[in-house]
Design a protein around this motif. Structure first.
Motif, PDB file in Angstrom:
ATOM      1  N   TYR A  76       1.034  -1.091   0.111  1.00  0.00           N
ATOM      2  CA  TYR A  76       0.002  -0.227  -0.078  1.00  0.00           C
ATOM      3  C   TYR A  76       0.906   1.406   0.171  1.00  0.00           C
ATOM      4  CZ  TYR A  76      -3.628   3.286   1.573  1.00  0.00           C
ATOM      5  OH  TYR A  76      -4.484   4.179   1.852  1.00  0.00           O
ATOM      6  N   ARG A  77       0.724   1.891  -0.992  1.00  0.00           N
ATOM      7  CA  ARG A  77       1.547   3.260  -1.175  1.00  0.00           C
ATOM      8  C   ARG A  77       0.625   4.324  -1.310  1.00  0.00           C
ATOM      9  NH1 ARG A  77       4.823   1.967  -6.823  1.00  0.00           N
ATOM     10  NH2 ARG A  77       5.071  -0.284  -6.543  1.00  0.00           N
ATOM     11  N   LEU A  78       0.913   5.292  -0.013  1.00  0.00           N
ATOM     12  CA  LEU A  78       0.074   6.379   0.064  1.00  0.00           C
ATOM     13  C   LEU A  78       0.893   7.610  -0.167  1.00  0.00           C
ATOM     14  CD1 LEU A  78      -2.729   7.500   1.308  1.00  0.00           C
ATOM     15  CD2 LEU A  78      -1.764   7.416   3.518  1.00  0.00           C
ATOM     16  N   HIS A  79       0.383   8.106  -1.130  1.00  0.00           N
ATOM     17  CA  HIS A  79       1.309   9.368  -1.642  1.00  0.00           C
ATOM     18  C   HIS A  79       0.386  10.777  -1.524  1.00  0.00           C
ATOM     19  CE1 HIS A  79       4.880   6.915  -3.221  1.00  0.00           C
ATOM     20  NE2 HIS A  79       3.697   6.432  -3.781  1.00  0.00           N
ATOM     21  N   GLY A  80      -0.955  10.558  -1.141  1.00  0.00           N
ATOM     22  CA  GLY A  80      -1.824  11.707  -1.082  1.00  0.00           C
ATOM     23  C   GLY A  80      -3.075  11.089  -0.694  1.00  0.00           C
TER      24      GLY A  80
END
Length: 82
Positions: A76-80
């Motif tokens: 899970y990549r949360l960039h915004g």
């Protein structure tokens, strides 16, 4: 799957990479995703799942799971977004 806007509602849980051997990817840049009725959000339950979020809103009534079961691989990549 790519979500750029709108609302995606699940009556229970949602899973990215559900079954053994499966590969799934979700890219979310806008909109909202909602799991109701106690549902959780699983990324890589038994398969390989990736969620890349650069915007939008994900909400659930329960818990998130990343790489839930043996053999499950989740990222899970949360960039915004929230």
């Amino acid at each position: 799957m790519t979500q750029r806007g709108g609302t995606l509602t699940f009556n229970t849980s949602a899973t990215v990479g559900s079954q053994t051997g499966s590969v799934a990817r979700v890219v979310m840049s806008g909109g909202s995703m909602f799991m109701k009725d106690g549902g959780n959000f699983q990324v890589g339950a038994r398969g390989n799942g990736t969620l890349i979020q650069t915007g939008g809103d994900i909400s659930m009534c329960s818990y998130p799971c990343v790489g839930r079961y043996p053999g499950g691989v989740g990222e899970y990549r949360l960039h915004g977004g929230t």
